[in-house]
Design a protein around this motif. Structure first.
Motif, PDB file in Angstrom:
ATOM      1  N   ALA A  34       0.781  -1.026   0.006  1.00 58.05           N
ATOM      2  CA  ALA A  34      -0.052  -0.028  -0.176  1.00 58.05           C
ATOM      3  C   ALA A  34       0.723   1.269  -0.219  1.00 58.05           C
ATOM      4  N   ALA A  37       2.155   1.730  -3.533  1.00 56.85           N
ATOM      5  CA  ALA A  37       1.039   2.163  -4.332  1.00 56.85           C
ATOM      6  C   ALA A  37       0.902   3.912  -4.091  1.00 56.85           C
ATOM      7  N   TRP A  52      -6.994   5.673   3.318  1.00 59.89           N
ATOM      8  CA  TRP A  52      -6.657   5.169   1.966  1.00 59.89           C
ATOM      9  C   TRP A  52      -5.610   3.989   2.167  1.00 59.89           C
ATOM     10  N   GLN A  55      -7.476   0.941   3.625  1.00 59.24           N
ATOM     11  CA  GLN A  55      -8.385   0.472   2.515  1.00 59.24           C
ATOM     12  C   GLN A  55      -7.735  -0.429   1.484  1.00 59.24           C
ATOM     13  N   THR A  56      -6.399   0.130   0.987  1.00 59.55           N
ATOM     14  CA  THR A  56      -5.840  -0.311   0.070  1.00 59.55           C
ATOM     15  C   THR A  56      -4.874  -1.755   0.645  1.00 59.55           C
ATOM     16  N   ARG A  59      -7.249  -5.137   1.374  1.00 54.62           N
ATOM     17  CA  ARG A  59      -7.842  -5.653   0.119  1.00 54.62           C
ATOM     18  C   ARG A  59      -7.242  -7.174  -0.024  1.00 54.62           C
TER      19      ARG A  59
END
Length: 62
Positions: A34, A37, A52, A55-56, A59
């Protein structure tokens, strides 16, 4: 600036994910992905960068 923000958020996100999934190693891998990213994709810092990242990182892999 982004680097400093990510560095400060990483331990928080890691702690939350490790508690959620019970697997520190998997949480650590997910947070690293994450962070990468975020570094590569954020043109500007989102309103809720910690959310953010959570959430990333949270996953499931495909």
């Amino acid at each position: 600036m982004i680097e400093e923000l990510l560095r400060s958020l990483a331990p928080q996100v890691l702690g939350i994910l490790a508690r959620r999934c019970g697997d520190f190693g998997a949480a650590e891998d997910a947070v690293q992905e994450a962070l990468l990213a975020a570094y590569l994709n954020w043109g500007e810092i989102p309103d809720n960068p910690r959310g953010w990242l959570l959430q990333t990182a949270g996953r499931e892999p495909p």
